[in-house]
Design a protein around this motif. Structure first.
Motif, short mmCIF file in Angstrom:
data_model
loop_
_atom_site.label_atom_id
_atom_site.label_comp_id
_atom_site.label_asym_id
_atom_site.label_seq_id
_atom_site.Cartn_x
_atom_site.Cartn_y
_atom_site.Cartn_z
N VAL A 109 -48.87 -116.41 -52.71
CA VAL A 109 -48.56 -116.11 -54.11
C VAL A 109 -47.63 -117.17 -54.69
O VAL A 109 -47.85 -117.69 -55.80
CB VAL A 109 -47.92 -114.71 -54.24
N LEU A 110 -46.58 -117.51 -53.96
CA LEU A 110 -45.63 -118.50 -54.45
C LEU A 110 -46.28 -119.87 -54.62
O LEU A 110 -45.99 -120.58 -55.59
CB LEU A 110 -44.43 -118.57 -53.51
N ARG A 111 -47.15 -120.23 -53.69
CA ARG A 111 -47.85 -121.51 -53.83
C ARG A 111 -48.73 -121.52 -55.09
O ARG A 111 -48.80 -122.53 -55.79
CB ARG A 111 -48.72 -121.78 -52.60
N ARG A 112 -49.37 -120.41 -55.37
CA ARG A 112 -50.24 -120.34 -56.55
C ARG A 112 -49.41 -120.38 -57.84
O ARG A 112 -49.87 -120.93 -58.85
CB ARG A 112 -51.11 -119.09 -56.48
N LEU A 113 -48.21 -119.80 -57.82
CA LEU A 113 -47.34 -119.91 -58.99
C LEU A 113 -46.94 -121.36 -59.23
O LEU A 113 -46.90 -121.83 -60.37
CB LEU A 113 -46.10 -119.04 -58.81
N ILE A 114 -46.64 -122.07 -58.16
CA ILE A 114 -46.31 -123.49 -58.29
C ILE A 114 -47.50 -124.27 -58.82
O ILE A 114 -47.37 -125.10 -59.74
CB ILE A 114 -45.85 -124.05 -56.93
N ALA A 115 -48.68 -123.99 -58.28
CA ALA A 115 -49.89 -124.72 -58.68
C ALA A 115 -50.25 -124.48 -60.13
O ALA A 115 -50.91 -125.32 -60.76
CB ALA A 115 -51.06 -124.32 -57.77
N ALA A 116 -49.80 -123.35 -60.68
CA ALA A 116 -50.12 -123.07 -62.09
C ALA A 116 -49.54 -124.12 -63.01
O ALA A 116 -50.02 -124.31 -64.14
CB ALA A 116 -49.59 -121.69 -62.47
N GLY A 117 -48.50 -124.82 -62.56
CA GLY A 117 -47.88 -125.85 -63.39
C GLY A 117 -48.42 -127.25 -63.18
O GLY A 117 -47.91 -128.20 -63.79
N ASP A 118 -49.43 -127.40 -62.34
CA ASP A 118 -50.01 -128.73 -62.13
C ASP A 118 -50.51 -129.30 -63.46
O ASP A 118 -51.23 -128.62 -64.22
CB ASP A 118 -51.18 -128.66 -61.14
N GLY A 119 -50.12 -130.50 -63.74
CA GLY A 119 -50.55 -131.15 -64.98
C GLY A 119 -49.59 -130.96 -66.13
O GLY A 119 -49.71 -131.63 -67.16
N ALA A 120 -48.61 -130.03 -66.00
CA ALA A 120 -47.62 -129.85 -67.06
C ALA A 120 -46.70 -131.06 -67.10
O ALA A 120 -46.45 -131.71 -66.09
CB ALA A 120 -46.83 -128.57 -66.84
#
Length: 613
Positions: free
Chosen positions: A212-223
């Motif tokens: 879950v934490l990795r996916r939260l981090i990945a949500a910001g890829d490209g920001a």
């Protein structure tokens, strides 16, 4: 320049002298300090400080790690409140509002249709909208300096690579193993792998939460900025896969602490509609210090009301280690708690009156030489009695067991009784940023685990009433009157102490002891934390099944036979809790004049630690 904003015991103070021995030293330094209910969270927070992060980066890293290493005390889908001050605006402390409200379908009518006359202590029907994660990320976004990936690295590491199971975690799993195996199979799969309850010290893992934490981090890829990457994680939590998994899973009826089966009512829209934010605290002056708390949507003003009552007494009546002081403190707490139980809630509470000098004087005059067994809320500014009086229930034949059940936060056992608790973390950095925060809810024993996420929902709605006349009546969109309430103390516009404690109804009570011992008695932090604790049970318990014990006083044996026997002679129904069983306090402090930092943490249970230099 020499400044002593916290009294030292180098003068003839009227308080009982603290023991020469303490369980550990009060830490002292000038770089940074962290204290929490688990040594790994304190170590992680200090590691962030050592690598250049500020107090807010450090607190967020420690908080997410607490989800992993203290799963019986808090979880990602729980709640939290915090209070902090920044080095840039030290005279303007702020409250972290991480308490989610009741879902749109969580109405009194719905619970009554379900055959309930009280909100259960366990099961997803009792869940408020999760607020903790969004609140921590809100703090990181606005006041942190670190990237989300770096902050979450500590929690991911221990969730994936394992951490030693605490004896109390194992004890909780053992108590609820039948509930897990018979009714909550997803919880059993995580916490009783291969059908065996882990032993203390065994490595336990939570790979689902790490993902879950990795996916939260990945949500910001490209920001394109640190802040926007944190914002992306907040959106993913509230509108993406986490919210979807929660809403889908709790539709299935499951066992609640009432012994009946119900479905949860929280929806994707409920979760998406919550935004953590910052609020102004409620503040009073006490002996030249400013004490800041959350407002009356939580129990924070109980501490403030009690201090206002006590301020009118001589110092000798404020010493918790003396018979007269213990009696006075217990009686003042009863009065403040009665007001909490009849006036507080997420609405229009007349704190100007409840914290006024006139009202405090009225309440102070009710304290006599003997213990009161009455429930005595005050009148409003017009002299009118409160419209709501909570049902005061004394259930069961074993009063001592009821009293001891109140030492922590009762959640659930198969028969509906179990002790849970909460977490706490304090951090101060070399620049003068300071924070105190109390995460809780979402205990492993509070509701069935959502398998894709590795955690469950909390049960904070149990603090609301199924009575329309109550100021804390269950109302969609309203926050439950939480017990989570850290404290920030300032002097002359500069924050000097951040403190707090787990303990449900005891949070304010145990914090009061530390404040009196440090600010009036001149104790050092660890001396105040180690000193024997006590609290009253003359209140409407905030947790299911919401019993009360009139005149009840719970004390640590180290208070001494003379003091304890004196309390009994005054009419208190005294229960001895053991020598080291009450209080989960921690604190950090800063002297603005010298930059001197200190910290202390609770030794009880061999779990809380402070770190710093």
């Amino acid at each position: 320049m020499l400044s002593t904003p916290i009294p030292r015991r180098d003068t003839d103070l009227s308080f009982t002298t603290p023991p020469e021995f303490t369980t550990r030293p009060t830490l002292e330094g000038h770089f940074g300090m962290a204290a929490s209910t688990h040594w790994l969270a304190s170590a992680a927070s200090q590691a962030v400080l050592e690598r250049g992060g500020n107090a807010f980066d450090a607190a967020v890293a420690g908080a997410f790690l607490l989800h992993v290493v203290e799963p019986h005390l808090n979880g990602p889908a729980g709640d939290m409140t915090g209070i902090f001050a920044t080095a840039e605006e030290p005279a303007m402390p702020k409250v972290m509002m991480g308490q989610g409200p009741a879902p749109a379908a969580a109405s009194i009518e719905h619970f009554r249709r379900e055959g309930l006359d009280m909100i259960p202590g366990a099961g997803a029907l009792a869940a408020a909208v999760p607020g903790a994660v969004d609140s921590w990320l809100n703090l990181l976004e606005h006041h942190g300096t670190w990237e989300l990936a770096d902050v979450l690295d500590f929690a991911i590491d221990y969730a994936d690579n394992g951490h030693p199971a605490l004896a109390r975690t194992v004890g909780t799993i053992e108590k609820v193993k039948d509930l897990f195996t018979e009714h909550w199979p997803t919880s059993a799969e995580q916490w009783i792998p291969d059908g065996k309850v882990p032993k203390a010290g065994d490595l336990i893992y939570n790979h689902a939460y790490a993902d879950v934490l990795r996916r939260l981090i990945a949500a910001g890829d490209g920001a394109d900025s640190r802040e926007s990457r944190v914002q992306a994680a907040r959106r993913e939590w509230k509108t993406g896969f986490v919210a979807e998994a929660i809403a889908d899973f709790i539709r299935a009826p499951h066992r609640h602490s009432t012994g009946s089966d119900h479905a949860g009512v929280m929806t994707l829209e409920d979760i998406a509609g919550f935004d953590a934010h910052f609020e102004d605290p409620v503040t009073i002056d006490f002996r030249g210090y400013q004490v800041a708390k959350i407002a009356a949507w939580g129990q924070g003003p109980v501490l403030l009301q009690t201090l206002k009552i006590l301020e009118g007494f001589a110092d000798e009546r404020l010493d918790p280690s003396s018979e007269l002081g213990a009696h006075t403190i217990l009686e003042a707490l009863k009065l403040a708690m009665a007001d909490r139980d009849t006036y507080y809630g997420d609405g229009d509470v007349d704190l100007e009156w409840l914290l006024s000098e006139e009202y405090a004087a009225q309440r102070r005059g009710l304290i006599g030489p003997t213990a009161s067994r009455e429930f005595r809320p005050g009148t409003d500014r017009n002299g009118a009695r409160p419209k709501f009086t909570p049902p005061l229930i004394l259930e069961g034949a074993d009063k001592e067991e009821l009293i001891k059940a109140g030492i922590g936060e009762p959640t659930v056992q198969k028969n509906g009784v179990n002790n849970g608790d909460t977490c706490h973390i304090d951090v101060v950095d070399r620049w003068g940023n300071m924070i105190s925060a109390t995460p809780s809810g979402g205990w492993i024993q509070s509701s069935p685990l959502v398998p894709e996420l590795g955690f469950c929902l909390g049960t904070r709605l149990q603090m609301m009433w199924l009575d329309e006349s109550a100021p804390s009546a269950l109302t969609p969109g309203k926050r439950p009157r939480t017990t989570l309430t850290p404290t920030l103390i300032s002097k002359d516009g500069e924050p000097i102490i951040a403190l707090g404690s787990p303990g449900g109804d005891q949070q304010e009570q145990w914090q009061l002891l530390l404040i009196l011992r440090m600010l009036v008695g001149g104790y050092a932090a660890q001396e105040a934390i180690d000193a024997p604790a006590l609290h009253t049970t003359s209140l409407a318990a905030s947790f299911w099944p919401r019993t009360w014990v009139p005149g009840g006083a719970v004390v640590e044996d180290r208070l001494g036979d003379d003091v304890i026997n004196g309390l009994v002679a005054r009419g208190h129904e005294v229960t001895r809790a053991g020598s080291w069983d009450l209080g989960r306090l921690s604190c950090v402090s800063r002297d603005p004049g010298t930059g001197r930092l200190t910290a202390g943490a609770n030794p009880r249970g061999a779990q809380g630690y402070a770190a710093g230099r």
